[in-house]
Motif scaffolding. Sequence first.
Motif, PDB file in Angstrom:
ATOM      1  N   LYS A   1      17.273 -53.492  96.925  1.00 30.37           N
ATOM      2  CA  LYS A   1      18.472 -52.657  96.937  1.00 30.37           C
ATOM      3  C   LYS A   1      18.534 -51.765  98.159  1.00 30.37           C
ATOM      4  CE  LYS A   1      18.627 -51.394  92.341  1.00 30.37           C
ATOM      5  NZ  LYS A   1      18.703 -50.343  91.349  1.00 30.37           N
ATOM      6  N   LYS A   2      17.393 -51.212  98.509  1.00 29.49           N
ATOM      7  CA  LYS A   2      17.340 -50.244  99.604  1.00 29.49           C
ATOM      8  C   LYS A   2      17.198 -50.919 100.968  1.00 29.49           C
ATOM      9  CE  LYS A   2      17.019 -46.807  96.650  1.00 29.49           C
ATOM     10  NZ  LYS A   2      18.114 -46.075  96.210  1.00 29.49           N
TER      11      LYS A   2
ATOM     12  N   ASN B   1       6.618 -53.135 103.961  1.00 30.49           N
ATOM     13  CA  ASN B   1       5.475 -52.435 104.537  1.00 30.49           C
ATOM     14  C   ASN B   1       5.731 -50.941 104.738  1.00 30.49           C
ATOM     15  OD1 ASN B   1       3.912 -54.784 104.715  1.00 30.49           O
ATOM     16  ND2 ASN B   1       5.040 -55.397 106.529  1.00 30.49           N
ATOM     17  N   LYS B   2       6.952 -50.502 104.530  1.00 32.42           N
ATOM     18  CA  LYS B   2       7.297 -49.097 104.667  1.00 32.42           C
ATOM     19  C   LYS B   2       7.051 -48.406 103.325  1.00 32.42           C
ATOM     20  CE  LYS B   2      10.985 -46.452 106.758  1.00 32.42           C
ATOM     21  NZ  LYS B   2      12.355 -46.489 107.225  1.00 32.42           N
TER      22      LYS B   2
ATOM     23  N   GLY C   1       2.284 -49.849 100.076  1.00 30.46           N
ATOM     24  CA  GLY C   1       3.093 -48.640 100.251  1.00 30.46           C
ATOM     25  C   GLY C   1       4.093 -48.404  99.136  1.00 30.46           C
ATOM     26  N   ILE C   2       3.955 -49.126  98.033  1.00 32.49           N
ATOM     27  CA  ILE C   2       4.877 -48.980  96.902  1.00 32.49           C
ATOM     28  C   ILE C   2       4.169 -48.195  95.800  1.00 32.49           C
ATOM     29  CG2 ILE C   2       6.188 -50.205  95.128  1.00 32.49           C
ATOM     30  CD1 ILE C   2       6.443 -52.515  97.158  1.00 32.49           C
ATOM     31  N   THR C   3       4.764 -47.075  95.414  1.00 31.82           N
ATOM     32  CA  THR C   3       4.165 -46.220  94.396  1.00 31.82           C
ATOM     33  C   THR C   3       5.209 -45.828  93.354  1.00 31.82           C
ATOM     34  OG1 THR C   3       4.626 -44.218  95.668  1.00 31.82           O
ATOM     35  CG2 THR C   3       2.477 -45.266  96.027  1.00 31.82           C
TER      36      THR C   3
END
Length: 158
Positions: A26-27, A32-33, A70-72
């Motif tokens: 969606k974003k 990797n960000k 990098g996903i929390t």
Amino acid sequence: MTLLLWSGGCDSTLYLATYIANEVGKKKTSINKPKRISLRTLGISHFNVRSSVKQLEARTSILKHYGDMGITWEHTEFDLRYGPRWDFDCYEGGCSGLTQPSIWIGVASMFLRKEEDLVLSYIKTDDVWHYMDGVRQMFAGVQSITGRTGELKTPLEW
């Protein structure tokens, strides 16, 4: 906001992975960000599930995997494996039916926010569907008593 009861098993992890993929998509954010997902998860370890330790290991591994990318998200662990054993321990012949949904709804009620939905990710062949009317009634009762307005979601039902 949504609270997912996440066992670490296939069903709830499928929901989690799909939610993350949709949220990241969606974003239009690079995988990797660093990204904070708008989902909360609750893992519950209890003696009525023989695979409780393996499920905790799976949750820990999956949290690390996504964290490395990098996903929390907000995750809470609740451990009921220690302390007094309850009288309705089905492994000792003390009941018939399923105890897991009542444990999960009861514990989740302590963590739900006022307007937050609760997700139970049982696949359509799970035994819980024989008792789902009771599970829905239990959830509605807890919501009424606590003044919350969120809904019970079962996205893998059919």
